[in-house]
Motif scaffolding. Structure first.
Motif, short mmCIF file in Angstrom:
data_model
loop_
_atom_site.label_atom_id
_atom_site.label_comp_id
_atom_site.label_asym_id
_atom_site.label_seq_id
_atom_site.Cartn_x
_atom_site.Cartn_y
_atom_site.Cartn_z
N LEU A 23 0.83 -1.21 0.00
CA LEU A 23 0.00 0.00 0.00
C LEU A 23 0.86 1.25 0.00
O LEU A 23 1.81 1.36 0.77
N GLN A 24 0.53 2.18 -0.86
CA GLN A 24 1.30 3.41 -1.01
C GLN A 24 0.59 4.55 -0.28
O GLN A 24 -0.23 5.26 -0.86
N THR A 25 0.91 4.72 0.99
CA THR A 25 0.26 5.74 1.79
C THR A 25 0.88 7.12 1.58
O THR A 25 0.34 8.10 2.08
N ASP A 26 1.98 7.19 0.86
CA ASP A 26 2.61 8.48 0.60
C ASP A 26 1.97 9.20 -0.59
O ASP A 26 2.24 10.37 -0.83
N ARG A 27 1.12 8.53 -1.31
CA ARG A 27 0.41 9.15 -2.43
C ARG A 27 -0.98 9.56 -1.95
O ARG A 27 -1.65 8.82 -1.23
N THR A 28 -1.43 10.73 -2.36
CA THR A 28 -2.70 11.24 -1.84
C THR A 28 -3.92 10.71 -2.58
O THR A 28 -5.04 10.89 -2.10
N PHE A 29 -3.75 10.06 -3.72
CA PHE A 29 -4.90 9.58 -4.50
C PHE A 29 -5.86 8.77 -3.64
O PHE A 29 -7.07 9.00 -3.65
N LEU A 30 -5.34 7.81 -2.92
CA LEU A 30 -6.19 6.92 -2.12
C LEU A 30 -7.00 7.71 -1.10
O LEU A 30 -8.21 7.54 -0.98
N PHE A 31 -6.34 8.60 -0.37
CA PHE A 31 -7.03 9.40 0.64
C PHE A 31 -8.04 10.35 0.00
O PHE A 31 -9.16 10.49 0.49
N ASP A 32 -7.64 10.99 -1.09
CA ASP A 32 -8.55 11.93 -1.76
C ASP A 32 -9.78 11.21 -2.29
O ASP A 32 -10.91 11.70 -2.17
N TYR A 33 -9.58 10.03 -2.86
CA TYR A 33 -10.72 9.27 -3.37
C TYR A 33 -11.65 8.87 -2.23
O TYR A 33 -12.87 9.05 -2.32
N LEU A 34 -11.09 8.34 -1.15
CA LEU A 34 -11.93 7.92 -0.03
C LEU A 34 -12.63 9.10 0.65
O LEU A 34 -13.76 8.96 1.11
N ARG A 35 -11.99 10.25 0.67
CA ARG A 35 -12.65 11.45 1.21
C ARG A 35 -13.78 11.89 0.29
O ARG A 35 -14.84 12.30 0.77
N SER A 36 -13.59 11.78 -1.01
CA SER A 36 -14.65 12.18 -1.96
C SER A 36 -15.87 11.28 -1.84
O SER A 36 -16.98 11.69 -2.19
N TYR A 73 -14.88 -0.48 2.38
CA TYR A 73 -14.06 -1.51 1.73
C TYR A 73 -14.25 -1.48 0.22
O TYR A 73 -13.28 -1.53 -0.55
N ASN A 74 -15.50 -1.39 -0.23
CA ASN A 74 -15.77 -1.37 -1.67
C ASN A 74 -15.10 -0.17 -2.35
O ASN A 74 -14.54 -0.31 -3.44
N HIS A 75 -15.15 0.98 -1.71
CA HIS A 75 -14.50 2.16 -2.30
C HIS A 75 -12.97 2.00 -2.29
O HIS A 75 -12.30 2.44 -3.23
N PHE A 76 -12.44 1.38 -1.26
CA PHE A 76 -11.01 1.08 -1.22
C PHE A 76 -10.62 0.19 -2.39
O PHE A 76 -9.64 0.45 -3.10
#
Length: 107
Positions: A23-36, A73-76
């Motif tokens: 898992l790449q936690t240093d990239r913001t894509f994952l967090f931005d997508y889950l926040r959206s 989980y589904n959004h992840f």
């Protein structure tokens, strides 16, 4: 806890070591997508980033994700289909397809 909830938690726990490694936690894509998608909020993001190492951040991310239910989980899964195709394939047994992901975003 319903059997559906137990199923996604089991997938995350069973694959925890590999998820933490990949898992790449240093990239913001994952967090931005889950926040959206209203899965994560800024507090969740800060909680993950407060950890010192990449592996600890990934572990904390999983801990938080497990509290977000099946929808989280589904959004992840949708997000990693684009950002980490190998991990997506490991968790779902399906071939990653950005076309499927784009459909999810548009709907």
């Amino acid at each position: 806890m319903s059997s559906e909830e137990e199923e996604f938690i089991d997938v995350l726990e069973t694959n925890r070591f590999e998820i933490v490694q990949r898992l790449q936690t240093d990239r913001t894509f994952l967090f931005d997508y889950l926040r959206s998608k209203n899965v994560f909020d800024s507090g969740d993001y800060d909680l993950v980033l407060a950890e010192k190492t990449r592996e600890r951040k990934a572990g904390k991310f999983l801990d938080v994700l497990m509290t977000k239910g099946r929808t989280g989980y589904n959004h992840f899964i949708d997000a990693i289909q684009v950002s980490n195709a190998g991990l997506f394939e490991k968790l779902t047994g399906e071939k990653a397809s950005s076309r499927k992901y784009i459909k999810v975003i548009v709907e």
